[in-house]
Each structure stands twice: as structure tokens, then as C-alpha cells.
Design a protein around this motif. Structure first.
Motif, PDB file in Angstrom:
ATOM      1  N   PRO A 485      11.241  32.784  13.269  1.00  0.00           N
ATOM      2  CA  PRO A 485      12.308  32.009  12.340  1.00  0.00           C
ATOM      3  C   PRO A 485      11.997  30.461  12.862  1.00  0.00           C
ATOM      4  O   PRO A 485      11.803  30.604  14.257  1.00  0.00           O
ATOM      5  N   LYS A 486      12.278  29.474  12.543  1.00  0.00           N
ATOM      6  CA  LYS A 486      12.323  28.361  12.564  1.00  0.00           C
ATOM      7  C   LYS A 486      13.261  27.986  13.668  1.00  0.00           C
ATOM      8  O   LYS A 486      13.340  26.907  14.552  1.00  0.00           O
ATOM      9  N   VAL A 487      14.463  28.368  13.697  1.00  0.00           N
ATOM     10  CA  VAL A 487      16.183  27.647  14.453  1.00  0.00           C
ATOM     11  C   VAL A 487      16.761  29.100  14.185  1.00  0.00           C
ATOM     12  O   VAL A 487      16.806  30.156  13.493  1.00  0.00           O
ATOM     13  N   PHE A 488      17.232  28.824  16.281  1.00  0.00           N
ATOM     14  CA  PHE A 488      18.073  29.940  16.209  1.00  0.00           C
ATOM     15  C   PHE A 488      19.737  29.709  16.464  1.00  0.00           C
ATOM     16  O   PHE A 488      18.869  28.502  17.493  1.00  0.00           O
ATOM     17  N   VAL A 489      20.508  30.217  16.490  1.00  0.00           N
ATOM     18  CA  VAL A 489      20.975  28.833  16.900  1.00  0.00           C
ATOM     19  C   VAL A 489      22.291  30.433  17.616  1.00  0.00           C
ATOM     20  O   VAL A 489      22.274  31.997  17.203  1.00  0.00           O
ATOM     21  N   ASP A 490      22.844  30.206  18.529  1.00  0.00           N
ATOM     22  CA  ASP A 490      23.911  30.939  19.270  1.00  0.00           C
ATOM     23  C   ASP A 490      25.386  30.288  18.308  1.00  0.00           C
ATOM     24  O   ASP A 490      25.847  28.974  19.066  1.00  0.00           O
ATOM     25  N   ALA A 491      25.690  30.819  17.692  1.00  0.00           N
ATOM     26  CA  ALA A 491      27.371  31.439  17.000  1.00  0.00           C
ATOM     27  C   ALA A 491      28.516  31.661  18.073  1.00  0.00           C
ATOM     28  O   ALA A 491      29.216  31.457  17.784  1.00  0.00           O
ATOM     29  N   VAL A 492      28.281  32.404  19.456  1.00  0.00           N
ATOM     30  CA  VAL A 492      29.106  33.255  20.169  1.00  0.00           C
ATOM     31  C   VAL A 492      30.262  32.386  20.447  1.00  0.00           C
ATOM     32  O   VAL A 492      29.747  31.087  21.005  1.00  0.00           O
ATOM     33  N   GLY A 493      31.388  32.183  20.263  1.00  0.00           N
ATOM     34  CA  GLY A 493      32.117  30.956  20.314  1.00  0.00           C
ATOM     35  C   GLY A 493      33.659  31.245  20.156  1.00  0.00           C
ATOM     36  O   GLY A 493      33.860  32.535  18.399  1.00  0.00           O
ATOM     37  N   THR A 530      28.618  25.925  18.906  1.00  0.00           N
ATOM     38  CA  THR A 530      27.269  26.379  18.312  1.00  0.00           C
ATOM     39  C   THR A 530      25.910  25.925  19.349  1.00  0.00           C
ATOM     40  O   THR A 530      25.818  24.481  18.947  1.00  0.00           O
ATOM     41  N   ARG A 531      25.402  26.157  19.973  1.00  0.00           N
ATOM     42  CA  ARG A 531      24.422  25.597  20.154  1.00  0.00           C
ATOM     43  C   ARG A 531      23.097  25.642  19.317  1.00  0.00           C
ATOM     44  O   ARG A 531      23.217  27.331  18.310  1.00  0.00           O
ATOM     45  N   VAL A 532      22.292  25.015  19.294  1.00  0.00           N
ATOM     46  CA  VAL A 532      20.699  25.235  18.203  1.00  0.00           C
ATOM     47  C   VAL A 532      20.597  25.253  19.003  1.00  0.00           C
ATOM     48  O   VAL A 532      20.194  23.914  19.714  1.00  0.00           O
TER      49      VAL A 532
END
Length: 539
Positions: A485-493, A530-532
Motif C-alpha cells: 500500500p502507498k500509505v500507512f497511517v497509525d491512527a491509534v490515539g 495521527t501519524r502518516v
């Protein structure tokens, strides 16, 4: 473009005027040809009219909506379920249904999803009314339908108006109920056709592939269809046709999953995964918790009050018929118990599970009403008016005190608003590319229109402990490696559903995932907690 503020008093007043008109028109049924069609037509019109604020509110109401829309976006490009998409407790039919609007030029958004949901609600009402007409006289059918109509029309509770994974299976159950009513009302001189029995089997077997929770209710409908035919000389032929119909759809699923190599995934993630989910509470716990569960929904309590008031009025004013337990009474109680079991067994008191209980409770009300004789149109109208009274009172109080009437305030734009996270993602990626979210924020898929890079679009089952946790985690890693995948998002928060603790749930706390992201992705920014990360360009 149409829009609604928080106090659209004229709009709501028109809705209640239409409801009062439906009540009063019962006085004219003897003088109006095709009255039954007029009655159900006005009832469906009322529901559709009162859903307008929810339809034009093109934003997430419940996280499940975003989850299913993200699945539909993905399935449109990668159509194999349990390979490109795993809806966990949500069956494939719920998600495939959301692809349909795109063939007519509609976008993958909340409005399109709720249109599908509304069609399911209207279809359920229509089939339920046809069932009532087969089971009872038309007067009982009309009076018994109104509490359901007023409930689904006037509720603004999110659990009953968002596109939920219960709406399609409830429609399938009502189609099954209608077929059961046709079978039960058939005479010995004109018995039901074998095609009707076969189609009932197909419909009942489709239900679990929309929501596996409907299995108890579907089983009750099938069992009582056979009970009603027990004395028929063709009983065993009917039985074989029901089994054949049930196996036909299931066989198609097995053929497709086997041919495309996802049979193991179907078994592990849909059957075993749901069995683990369903083990949330014991039957005793479910029963004792039930009153508190129902009390969580004011709208559902109004619905029950509507049925109760109608039954009390009819019972007080009319001579009771002799009572003898029939298979229909037995069916109603069995269907209601199955619905309550399905709604509570998981141990999660999600109010939208009460969608499974709407029609069983309404059918119970019809049984009670049918045990009395209605003699005059005026008394029929009095019963119908009482069924409207709880909802009218719930409207009058905030209207008089000038409190908000509409929970879904819409502005001039009816486009899905984009969060700052989605804006950052779209600086580096295009909607055709894949997106993976670690955490639970599926609306980023809807805002960016990017398909999923892993079968699950949230990571709750990779994080919380349960018997299949390692299997889910390994599949997540495998999908990352396979789909790139082009994008990984860490949305934990704080914005993520349930997954809010970065100190224990962030992707860095999982060594294999941390290593993969560190090797193949680079950090481009953090916004809204959120980290991208963007995949490294191959040299």
C-alpha cells in the motif's frame, strides 16, 4: 440543495400531519377502492420523507458506516471477499450492496449508503405488511403496522438511521416471513408451490451472509414453515425443496471460496471469528441484562409503548375471542426469543442490534390485537391514534421548549468533508492507490476514496487478546507485504475507536510491524494525533 438546521419545525410538523392523515384515513377504508395500497403507500412515503435530514447529512454517524463503505470501495476494484476485504462480523452481502449506487453514477459516500439502507427499511415494511395480511385480517394488519411505521419514521437515534449491517438481513428475514405467511395461508385445495419453498430456502440461507447473527431467527422461520406443512401429503417433498434451496446459495459460496482459494479464510475469519465474538455472555447474563439493554434506546421504548397502548385500548373495548394456542402464537414467541438471543448473546450492548427485535415485537402486538374483535372504524382510529401518541409527545416537548429537533444539521455543501489527516494523505497519494490504517478510523478511506491495503480496515483484532489474534496479525503483515500500500497511517490515539493508547497499541509496540514500516516507509507528518507514512520509492 436541500439542507436542515437543528429546528426545522415546519418540516417535522408536516411529517406529523402526514402521520395524523394516515390515522384518519382509516375511517375511509370502506369507501376507498385499493385502500390497502393507499395505506401502505402513505406509510412508506412518511418514512422516506422523515429520513431526508439523515440522507443529506453526508457525514459519518456510526463508525460501521465508514467500515462498510471502505469495504465497498475496495470490492469495486478487488471484488473477492475474504481476500481483499474481511468485514469481521459484517457479512459480504452488506458490503456488496453498497457497490450498487456506483453503477448509477453515485459516489461511495454516506448518502449513497443510507439510500440503500432506506430501501431495505422500506422493503422490510412492505413485506411485513404483506405478511400481516396473510396471517390476519386487514384491520389487524393496518393497526399492527403503524407502531413500526411511526418508529422508523420519527426516530433520530443513530443506531436506527445509519446504514447498519442489520438492515439488509432484517429485509431478508421479512421476505422469509412473507413466504412463511404465504405457505401458512395456503389451503389444502391450493397448497403452496414447490418454488415458494425453494425460494424460502434461498432467502434464509442468504441471511447469514449478510449478518451471521440472524441464524437463530432464520432457523425459526424455516422450522415453522415445515411445521405448518406437517399434515400435507407432500411434506417430504417440501422438506427436500427447502433443504435444496438452502444449500443452493451456500453451495455457490463454497464454490467461489474454494475456486479462489479463500475457503480457509471464510472458515477462520467468518465462522470461527464470529463464534468467538458470540461467546461474549451466557444466556443467563443476556436475559438479566436485557431490560437495561432496551432501556438504552428512548426510541425503542417509545415503540414498545406504542404497541402496548394500542393493545390495551383494543383489549379494554372489545370482547375477547376464545384463545387456543396455535402454531402462529408458538412461532411468534420463538421468533421473538431468537431475536432477543441474537441481539444480546455477544455481550456487546450495541443498540443497533435491537433492529433484529423490531418486527418480532410488532408481530407479537399483532397476535394480541388479533385476539379481539374490532367492530367500528372509529375505534380502529382510536387505536391508531394511541400508537402515534408516544411519538407525538416526544416531538411536542422539544418543540414547545424550542430544543433541537434535528440531530443532523446539514450545510450548503453535501460533499463528504475531508479531515486534515486525509488532506495530508492526498498530498502524497491518489484515490486509486491503497491505504492501510493501524487503529480504527475507517472514515479516512471514505474521505480519500482509497481502497484498503489489508483485508481488515481496522486493527482491533490484531491488538486485543483473543484465540485468533496471532492469525489476524500474521494476515495483516502478509497483506502489507503482498499489496504494498502507498500509505500507512497509525491512527491509534484519542480519535480512534477503542484503540486509544499509543503506549501499548501503536504500531511500534509490535516488533515485526515496526520493522516492516521502518524498512519500507518514511514518516511525512503528524496531524490530529495521527501519524502518516508513505511507501519509499523504489530506486
Amino acid at each position: 440543495m436541500i439542507s436542515f438546521d437543528d429546528f426545522p419545525i415546519v418540516y417535522f410538523a408536516l411529517g406529523y400531519v402526514l402521520a395524523i392523515g394516515i390515522v384518519l384515513i382509516l375511517l375511509l377504508q370502506a369507501n376507498l377502492p385499493s385502500f390497502s395500497r393507499i395505506f401502505i403507500g402513505l406509510s412508506l412515503l412518511l418514512v422516506a420523507f422523515m429520513r431526508l435530514p439523515i440522507l443529506v447529512f453526508n457525514q459519518e454517524i456510526n463508525p460501521d458506516e465508514s467500515q462498510m463503505i471502505a469495504h465497498a470501495i475496495t470490492l469495486k476494484k478487488f471484488p473477492l471477499y475474504w481476500q481483499s476485504v474481511d468485514g469481521t462480523t459484517i457479512g459480504p452481502l452488506d458490503n456488496y450492496a453498497l457497490i450498487l449506487p456506483s453503477f448509477f453514477g453515485f459516489p461511495f459516500d454516506y448518502t449513497s449508503a443510507r439510500i440503500i439502507g432506506l430501501l431495505c427499511v422500506l422493503g422490510s415494511l412492505w413485506f411485513f405488511y404483506q405478511s400481516l395480511i396473510h396471517f390476519f385480517d386487514k384491520t389487524t394488519a393496518q393497526l399492527s403496522l403503524l407502531p413500526v411505521v411511526f418508529f422508523v419514521a420519527f426516530t433520530q437515534e443513530a443506531d436506527f438511521v445509519h446504514y447498519s449491517s442489520e438492515q439488509l438481513p432484517v429485509l431478508l428475514l421479512n421476505i422469509g416471513l412473507w413466504l412463511l405467511s404465504k405457505i401458512a395461508s395456503a389451503s389444502r385445495l391450493k397448497p403452496p408451490s414447490l418454488n415458494t419453498i425453494f425460494f424460502l430456502g434461498i432467502v434464509l440461507s442468504m441471511g447469514p451472509f449478510a449478518k451471521i447473527q440472524v441464524v437463530p431467527q432464520a432457523a425459526v422461520i424455516g422450522a415453522f414453515a415445515m411445521v405448518s406443512l406437517w399434515n400435507n401429503r407432500q411434506f417430504w417433498q417440501y422438506f427436500l425443496y427447502l433443504i435444496a434451496g438452502s444449500l443452493s446459495f451456500f453451495s455457490i459460496v463454497l464454490l467461489v471460496t474454494t475456486s479462489f482459494g479463500v475457503l480457509d479464510d471464510f472458515w477462520d475469519y467468518y465462522i470461527l471469528g464470529n463464534l468467538i465474538y458470540a461467546g461474549g455472555s451466557s444466556l443467563i447474563d443476556a436475559i438479566t441484562r436485557l431490560p437495561f439493554f432496551i432501556a438504552k434506546s428512548t426510541s425503542f421504548l417509545l415503540f414498545l409503548a406504542s404497541i402496548l397502548l394500542c393493545v390495551i385500548l383494543v383489549g379494554l373495548q372489545h370482547k375477547k375471542k376464545s384463545f387456543k394456542m396455535t402454531w402462529l402464537e408458538a412461532f411468534v414467541f420463538a421468533w421473538l426469543l431468537a431475536a432477543l438471543f441474537a441481539a444480546t448473546k455477544s455481550g456487546n450492548d450495541f443498540v443497533h442490534y435491537l433492529n433484529f427485535c423490531i418486527y418480532p415485537f410488532a408481530l407479537l402486538g399483532a397476535i394480541l390485537i388479533a385476539h379481539y374483535t374490532l367492530k367500528t372504524p372509529l375505534k380502529l382510529v382510536m387505536g391508531a391514534a394511541l400508537s402515534l401518541l408516544p411519538f407525538l409527545g416526544a416531538f411536542a416537548y422539544p418543540a414547545i421548549r424550542h430544543l433541537p429537533l434535528n440531530a443532523y444539521v446539514s450545510g450548503d455543501s453535501h460533499q463528504v468533508p475531508k479531515s486534515e489527516v486525509s488532506k495530508l494523505i492526498l498530498k502524497y497519494a491518489h484515490p486509486e492507490e491503497r491505504l492501510v490504517i493501524w487503529g480504527w478510523m475507517c472514515r479516512y478511506h471514505v474521505e480519500t476514496q482509497m481502497p484498503q491495503g489489508t483485508a481488515e480496515n481496522h486493527s482491533e483484532r490484531c491488538i486485543y487478546p483473543h484465540p485468533l489474534r496471532q492469525k489476524y496479525y500474521e494476515r495483516f503483515l502478509s497483506d502489507l507485504q503482498k499489496n504494498q500500500p502507498k500509505v500507512f497511517v497509525d491512527a491509534v490515539g484519542p480519535n480512534s475507536l477503542w484503540l486509544n493508547d499509543p503506549t501499548t497499541q501503536a504500531h511500534e509496540k509490535f516488533p515485526e510491524l515496526k520493522a516492516f514500516i521502518s524498512e519500507h516507509y518514511h514518516f511525512v507528518g503528524e496531524v490530529e494525533h495521527t501519524r502518516v507514512y508513505i511507501r519509499n520509492t523504489k530506486k
